[in-house]
Each structure stands twice: as structure tokens, then as C-alpha cells.
Scaffold this motif. Sequence first.
Motif, PDB file in Angstrom:
ATOM      1  N   GLU A 300       1.850  -1.886  -4.667  1.00 46.53           N
ATOM      2  CA  GLU A 300       0.934  -1.526  -5.750  1.00 46.53           C
ATOM      3  C   GLU A 300       1.283  -2.313  -7.021  1.00 46.53           C
ATOM      4  N   LEU A 301       2.576  -2.396  -7.317  1.00 41.66           N
ATOM      5  CA  LEU A 301       2.995  -3.173  -8.485  1.00 41.66           C
ATOM      6  C   LEU A 301       2.524  -4.622  -8.369  1.00 41.66           C
ATOM      7  N   ILE A 302       2.666  -5.170  -7.164  1.00 46.16           N
ATOM      8  CA  ILE A 302       2.284  -6.576  -6.960  1.00 46.16           C
ATOM      9  C   ILE A 302       0.774  -6.742  -7.097  1.00 46.16           C
ATOM     10  N   ALA A 303       0.022  -5.792  -6.529  1.00 49.07           N
ATOM     11  CA  ALA A 303      -1.444  -5.917  -6.536  1.00 49.07           C
ATOM     12  C   ALA A 303      -2.033  -5.736  -7.925  1.00 49.07           C
ATOM     13  N   LYS A 304      -1.294  -5.059  -8.797  1.00 49.25           N
ATOM     14  CA  LYS A 304      -1.840  -4.797 -10.132  1.00 49.25           C
ATOM     15  C   LYS A 304      -1.724  -6.000 -11.067  1.00 49.25           C
TER      16      LYS A 304
END
Length: 373
Positions: A300-304
Amino acid sequence: MTGNDILLWDETLFKDLSVLEPDYLPEYFPHRDSQLNALRFALKPALRGMRPLNCLMVGPPGTGKTSAIMKVFKEIEAHAPGVVAVKVNCQIDSTRFAVMSRIYRQLFGISPPNSGIAFRKLFEAVVNFLISSEKVLVVALDDLNYLCCEGHANEVMYSLLRAHEQYPGAKIGVIGIVNDASDLYCLDSRVNSVFLPEEISFPRYEEAELLDILKDRVRYGFYPKVVSGEVLELIVSYVEKTGDLRVGIDLLRRSGFNAERRGSRMILLGDVEKAYEASKLLHLCRGISLLSDPEKQLLELIAKKDETKAGELYKSFHELTQLGYTRFYGMVNRLQMLNYVDADFTGKGKRGRTRIIKTKYEAADILNCLKKA
Ligand SMILES: Nc1ncnc2c1ncn2[C@@H]1O[C@H](COP(=O)(O)OP(=O)(O)O)[C@@H](O)[C@H]1O
Ligand SMILES: [Mg+2]
């Protein structure tokens, strides 16, 4: 177009739609003979009233792990009255209590009393039954990673694996099923010292194998001439991207519905392309749902972000989860191996090479799957 090309209102392209259902267990199950034989061999002692070998089945989604264990359990049911084989779907039964209740129900044919009975008591009832009836228990823990939080997996595994020491005469075998060996990270040393399984690996299917398997589904699922060679090839080329057979079976089904909706007697390439739009997230979402919680948080951190430097990403991840660098590093590599992220080096960092991390899918698709997972 002649009248013959048009589907009448009560006609269908599907000879047997159940063949294309996700939980259908096919008669024809090729390219998995060595895995099936390894399972049969490991379970063989149970047929003679002895404790079987423990197993670990490892392979990415849609490579036939669940189907293989169902096949072998069916054989056991038919030929070995002294063996009770229980398959637990850990995504559904995701606590130690739920797992033991599932086993209890299969042994006794009724649900355990659900008020105030402890895991330990339930387990003792199971073991006592095994000893007095002289039966051997085989438990398959499918998608075992779902049991990983809060020590559920440890307690379930530890109890089952050590039963014969604590309760002489108890004979229990455990089969773990996971997508990746790193899914076992949550098992503690008490479990690892007794869980030394036979590893059975389920590699991705190759193109020719996919074609062979899907041809068989076409033959039983559709009327003749509904699916052309060209259409099947296009479907295989889509499945090849992930190796997940579930996608192929889903595409056949959706393409068939698309053709029916047009009133056509044949599936055309356009029907498949349209179906793919709807089904391409199926594999992604299923894969993401199988990740551990910290892996989901990391993804999620990466996708944001559009892209992040590894160092910055670690800082945010550590703040969020308190996990250390080694775990972080392992998870980045795993997400990369699963093809969700790119983590390439650039030459531009201050101290030389920096790793830049970004998603390989549309960020919105990933975030959507994460919401559902
Ligand atoms: N060798 C095979 N032959 C025929 N069908 C298969 C084979 N392997 C997998 N399938 C089908 O592919 C789908 C996914 O298989 P499944 O056993 O659920 O995979 P996994 O548990 O590894 O995710 C199921 O519909 C199953 O029937
Ligand atoms: Mg499965």
C-alpha cells in the motif's frame, strides 16, 4: 447471417457450465503426476495404521495445489476406512478454535458445543477419539498463511505435530499448503523443530500444459465448434502472463456469456478481450489477498507513491509496523518476485546506487484489491 447462426432464446453455448465453476474438481488432472505420487507416498503409512509423513505443498496461485489434495483425499476416503482426512481452508477457518472445530465436526459429524469450550478441550476430544477408534488423522491446512497472525498457526501446528508424544497412540499427519516458503515466517522454533516436511513443489504451468488442460474444459463445458483454436490460443496467451489457471477457466466462462449475450453461436476474439478486461484483476486481487498483513501494508505504501527510494520507504514502513530492516528487505524482494513491484537500482544516489521502488500494475488496481483483501 442465416437463422442458424443466431442463438434461440432457450439455447445455450454451454454443454455443462459446472465444468467451468471455480470449485469444480476435474476428472482429467494432467501434469501433476509426480506431485500426486509424492503425496500418496507420504500418506501411505496411514493406510497401515501408522503416522504419515508431514508435507508442505508450495506453489503460486492456480497451480493445482488445492485440487491435488482433494484428489488424494478422495482416494483415501474410498480406500482407507481407518484414515480420516480433513481439509481446512484457513481463509475461512482462520483461528485455532475454528480449525479444531472443523476437525471435530468431521470426526463426530456434529458441531462442538460452542459455549465456553477451550481449544485444548476440543483438541483432547479429537485425540481421545482417534486413540479409542484407532484411526489416523491427516489434516491439510490450505492457505496456511491465513493462520499466521496471533500465534494461531503455531498452536494448531504444535498441538497436531506433537500429539503422539503427549498422547501415546495418537497418529496425526499435517500437510501445509502455501504460495511461497516464506509464508512460514510466522512459525516459531518450537514448531520448526518438529515440522520437517516433505516439500512438494507446484511450478507454474507452461504454455503447452495450459492448452492441454483448457482444451479438456472446452470439450466438456461447451458444445462443439463454440470455441475455435484461435480463441483458445488467445486465452492461453492471457493465462501465460500469470500462470494462474483460474484466470483461464474464468475467461472461458465469461467469454461464453459475452457470446451468448450477442446471441452468437460462437465465441469471437472480441468476446475474450472483453472478458479479459473484467477478469484480469481476478488474479491480482487473489494474489494480494494471500499476502501477509505487513506485506499488504508495504504494498500500500508503494502504491500510494509514483516511486520511492528504498531508504525512504523503509522509514515509513518501520514507523507503521515497527518491523526491522531484514524483514523489510525480504518483503521487498518477495513483492518483486511476485511481480507486483519493480525494485531496480539507479546510478544516481548520493552514495552510488539507490533502489527505486514502484508498482508494476496500475496503482489504482492494487489499491482496489487491497481494499477488498
Ligand atoms: N493439472 C490440472 N488439470 C486440470 N485442472 C487443473 C489442474 N491444475 C489446476 N486446475 C484447475 O485450475 C483451477 C485452480 O486450481 P487450484 O487447485 O485451486 O490451484 P491452487 O490451489 O494452487 O491455487 C481449478 O479450477 C482447478 O480445477
Ligand atoms: Mg488453493
